[in-house]
Enzyme design. Structure first.
Site, PDB file in Angstrom:
ATOM      1  N   ALA A   1     -32.973  21.477 -15.042  1.00 15.39           N
ATOM      2  CA  ALA A   1     -32.707  20.870 -13.733  1.00 15.39           C
ATOM      3  C   ALA A   1     -32.359  21.922 -12.688  1.00 15.39           C
ATOM      4  CB  ALA A   1     -31.565  19.863 -13.864  1.00 15.39           C
ATOM      5  N   TYR A   2     -31.601  22.927 -13.098  1.00 16.89           N
ATOM      6  CA  TYR A   2     -31.205  23.998 -12.167  1.00 16.89           C
ATOM      7  C   TYR A   2     -32.452  24.706 -11.623  1.00 16.89           C
ATOM      8  CZ  TYR A   2     -28.487  28.021 -10.419  1.00 16.89           C
ATOM      9  OH  TYR A   2     -27.907  28.999  -9.634  1.00 16.89           O
TER      10      TYR A   2
END
Ligand SMILES: NC(=O)c1ccc[n+]([C@@H]2O[C@H](COP(=O)([O-])OP(=O)(O)OC[C@H]3O[C@@H](n4cnc5c(N)ncnc54)[C@H](OP(=O)(O)O)[C@@H]3O)[C@@H](O)[C@H]2O)c1
Length: 251
Positions: free
Chosen positions: A140-141
């Site tokens: 996600a980052y």
């Protein structure tokens, strides 16, 4: 482009880490600084620095807070994003909402709340992980940071005619108050950094803040839609070169 003697700068995610270093720098540079985070830090910052406690995921509360920032301290000159997800629950949803969607939400909410006559700057802090894969961070980052880079380019084009400059600062690993004991205390890591990063060391939160300050000054008045890597040249080194250095092979 006119500069303003006491610009009003809103920092999203300025209660600690790099954002706090930026708030301290802006305060020294005579900005009026509004800072948003979930928690108001126990140690205040000297100067005109005002903290607001709100969770970016609570959009109604966030809207009220943004209104309050403008009512109390007037229209903005600069808007800077340094938040990242450190909450509980689903990490994918949390990071995308906190980093990516909240950034768009805040920009859209504040676009008519900038000083008309002066340079208008938006800076989004991304990461090297928007381009390369850093296994210490989750998927996600990476996706949120890559999305932010393109969001900045989109707004640079769409908001350019309204006088906005929108840029990205993309740091490598940065020493900040909260992590410097860990990094500086690790001799092995420091030696490796010394050999592999062209500038031979890790950067500091203040060095990243200085680049943001430049982007929020009239000195950057014709600069928009750019991603500036602040990593001492680390991104330039090839895998082959790194492998040879680590294996102590000759070039
Ligand atoms: N540190 C590094 O080496 C490094 C390297 C590359 C890129 N970056 C990027 O640089 C930026 C700053 O990094 P950092 O290490 O200084 O981050 P940090 O210490 O984790 O600080 C993040 C800030 O965001 C706020 N925040 C987080 N979630 C929030 C939420 N839901 N609502 C409101 N505020 C929220 C935090 O305040 P509260 O906790 O009070 O909410 C804090 O002020 C991040 O975007 C990060 O991805 C960092």
């Amino acid at each position: 482009v006119t500069s303003q003697a006491n610009p009003h700068s809103l920092i999203i995610g300025g209660t600690r880490g790099m954002g706090r270093a930026l708030a301290e720098l802006f305060a020294r540079e005579q900005h009026t600084v509004s800072v948003i985070g979930r928690q108001i830090p126990p140690e205040p910052i000297t100067g005109k620095v005002h903290f607001w406690s709100v969770d970016l995921l609570e959009r109604q509360e966030l809207s009220k807070t943004l209104d309050d920032v403008i009512v109390r301290h007037g229209n903005l000159n600069n808007l800077i994003f340094l938040q990242r997800f450190k909450g509980k629950g689903d990490k994918w949803e949390g990071e995308i909402q906190t980093s990516l969607s909240a950034t768009k939400f805040v920009i859209d909410a504040l676009i008519d709340q900038f000083h008309d006559a002066s340079d208008k700057s938006i800076v989004i802090v991304s990461s090297a992980a928007s381009d390369v894969v850093a296994e210490e961070q989750d998927a996600a980052y990476h996706v949120a940071k890559a999305g932010l880079n393109q969001l900045a380019r989109y707004y640079a084009v769409v908001l350019g005619p309204k006088g906005f400059r929108v840029n990205v600062v993309s740091p490598g690993t940065v020493l900040k108050k909260e992590n410097q004991e860990y990094y500086l205390g690790n001799d092995k890591l420091q030696k490796l950094v010394g050999r592999t990063v062209p500038l031979g060391r890790m950067g500091t939160a203040l060095e990243v803040a200085h680049v943001i300050s430049f982007l929020c000054s009239p000195k950057a008045s014709f600069l928009t839609g750019q991603t500036i890597l602040v990593d001492g040249g680390a991104n330039l080194v090839s895998c082959e070169t790194l492998a040879r250095k680590l294996a102590d092979l000759k070039f």
